[in-house]
Design an enzyme around this catalytic site. Structure first.
Site, short mmCIF file in Angstrom:
data_model
loop_
_atom_site.label_atom_id
_atom_site.label_comp_id
_atom_site.label_asym_id
_atom_site.label_seq_id
_atom_site.Cartn_x
_atom_site.Cartn_y
_atom_site.Cartn_z
N GLU A 184 0.81 -1.22 0.00
CA GLU A 184 0.00 0.00 0.00
C GLU A 184 0.84 1.27 0.00
O GLU A 184 0.49 2.26 -0.62
CB GLU A 184 -0.89 -0.05 1.26
CG GLU A 184 -1.64 1.20 1.59
CD GLU A 184 -3.02 1.23 0.96
OE1 GLU A 184 -3.67 2.26 1.10
OE2 GLU A 184 -3.41 0.24 0.32
N ASP B 244 -3.78 -4.35 12.28
CA ASP B 244 -2.60 -5.10 11.81
C ASP B 244 -1.56 -5.16 12.93
O ASP B 244 -0.42 -4.74 12.79
CB ASP B 244 -2.00 -4.40 10.57
CG ASP B 244 -0.86 -5.20 9.95
OD1 ASP B 244 -0.80 -6.43 10.17
OD2 ASP B 244 -0.03 -4.60 9.24
#
Ligand SMILES: Nc1ncnc2c1ncn2[C@@H]1O[C@H](COP(=O)(O)O)[C@@H](O)[C@H]1O
Lengths: 263, 157
Positions: free
Chosen positions: A27, A163
């Site tokens: 990302e 995460d």
């Protein structure tokens, strides 16, 4: 691919900002720089994190821009909110350019002694599993309890990380003890869902289990001890909520086990 | 003469712009300034709403980001600065909270000059009737209204 992304970032930021790549994910690319975006004559050894979400060629440009803007703004706003939560340690956000996908934040962490690398929780635990060190040292115990407390604070205040690996927990040595900071809220959310909290705890447990398996049970117990302290500080309501989160954590674990049995 | 007190800076990402920030104390003509604020080539900010240079400069950085990569939402780069000081995107609210008020005794003037802009910093001293002092965090802290800033910026403690 990699150099192309770096060049894109350099083209936008201009020749006055030198960048050093430290991480590249799906990302975003993470750089460090010694240049503050707006404060003059900064401290010589200070550095800053620049997180860059480059455009994705496989997306339509206008959709890509809208997505980049939304994700960059979302992460910035979340970080700004978290920074105001009393007792919670997260990097201070310095600047955001959502149109180009840049977030600037304070650099956290340091080099561990004896070449153990950057001071994230993963490397820290590696360091204590070395032959000449005691993995069950008081320092490890106290640090893991503090990490648990940070996660407890995050969840108690209605946020989830998304995460929560041992690389996304960074330690700084402050007055002789290790203070944990939570970083990378790219998948974070404002969420009071027990499912999200259970998953956070499960992801971290798995991370510890996979890299430090011999001591994982003790390590995870200390993490949960710290986590529970925060909830238990809030009386009966806290205890009830803690039970809900822990129950869900167990369910997530069972699901995870089933999934791995199926393959 | 008083310009030695002024804070001049260039932001590394926007080298084509020069930023100058000045702080005035004992201002006697706030009401008059307010009546013509739209024509003045600088942003005038109520010092009560500002606690540090960081607060000012982060808004200036944001204003430059907005005008460089987005579209300008207000009439000028200077009003964009006022908007960027504010946590909300409501222009009226930003002006009410951070702009000049009639009873203002301490004010901050920000001028951002682009490559094609006329330098008008020299007019500052003529327009603003007050004493220009050095822009220091310590001085800003003395003049700021912390309760007000916390309320406006939604930072309850
Ligand atoms: N604020 C920070 N301070 C120090 N290192 C960071 C920071 N943010 C990100 N990093 C590093 O960059 C890597 C990837 O960041 P991220 O894409 O945010 O997960 C992390 O694992 C860290 O090693």
């Amino acid at each position: 691919m990699s150099q192309e992304v770096v060049n894109k970032a350099l083209a936008i930021l201009g020749p006055n900002i030198e960048l050093k790549t430290i991480a590249q994910g799906a990302e975003a690319v993470v750089f460090t720089t010694k240049v503050h975006p707006y404060l003059p004559n900064g401290n010589e050894d200070k550095k800053y994190i620049v997180k860059y979400r480059p455009p994705k060629r496989y997306r339509h440009p206008s959709i890509d821009q809208a997505l980049t803007k939304r994700r960059t703004l979302g992460e910035s706003r979340l970080l700004a909110k978290l920074y105001l939560v009393k007792g919670l340690n997260v990097p201070k956000i310095i600047a955001c350019d959502a149109y180009n996908g840049f977030i600037w934040e304070e650099f956290l962490g340091e080099e561990l002694p004896d070449g153990y690398g950057f001071s994230n929780l993963k490397n820290f635990l590696w360091m204590y599993s070395a032959k000449d060190r005691n993995p069950h040292d008081e320092v490890v115990k106290n640090t893991l309890i503090r990490v648990g407390r940070q996660i407890g604070l995050l969840h108690w205040n209605g946020y989830c990380h998304g995460d929560l690996t041992s690389s996304n927990i960074v330690l700084e040595s402050v007055d002789g003890s290790w203070q944990p900071f939570l970083i990378d809220f790219g998948l974070g959310s404002i969420s009071d869902s027990v499912e999200d909290k259970g998953v956070d705890l499960y992801v971290l447990e798995r991370a510890i289990l996979s890299t430090h398996s011999s001591y994982a049970d003790q390590y995870n117990a200390w993490l949960l001890e710290g986590f529970s302290q925060i909830y238990n500080d809030h009386g009966k309501t806290g205890q009830a909520k803690l039970q809900e989160v822990l129950n869900r954590f167990n369910e997530v674990r069972l699901r995870g086990r089933k999934r791995s049995m199926i393959g | 003469m008083s310009s030695i007190n002024r804070c001049y800076t260039v932001l590394p990402q926007f080298p084509d712009y020069t930023v100058s920030i000045s702080l005035f104390e004992d201002v006697s003509n706030a009401q008059e300034l307010r009546s013509k604020v739209a024509e003045l080539p600088f942003a005038l900010i109520d010092a009560r709403a500002i606690c540090s240079r960081e607060q000012l400069l982060s808004a200036i950085y944001r204003a430059l980001v907005e005008v460089s990569y987005n579209k300008r939402r207000t009439k000028s780069l200077h009003s964009e600065c006022l908007l960027c000081l504010s946590p909300s995107s409501n222009i009226g609210e930003a002006f009410k909270n951070f702009g000049l008020k009639d009873d203002c005794k301490t004010l901050i003037a920000v001028q951002i000059l682009g490559p094609n802009d006329q330098n008008a910093v020299e007019r500052l001293g003529e327009e603003i009737h007050g004493r220009e002092v050095e822009l220091l965090d310590q001085t800003l802290q003395q003049h700021c209204d912390e309760t007000f800033i916390r309320k406006v910026c939604g930072h309850q403690r």
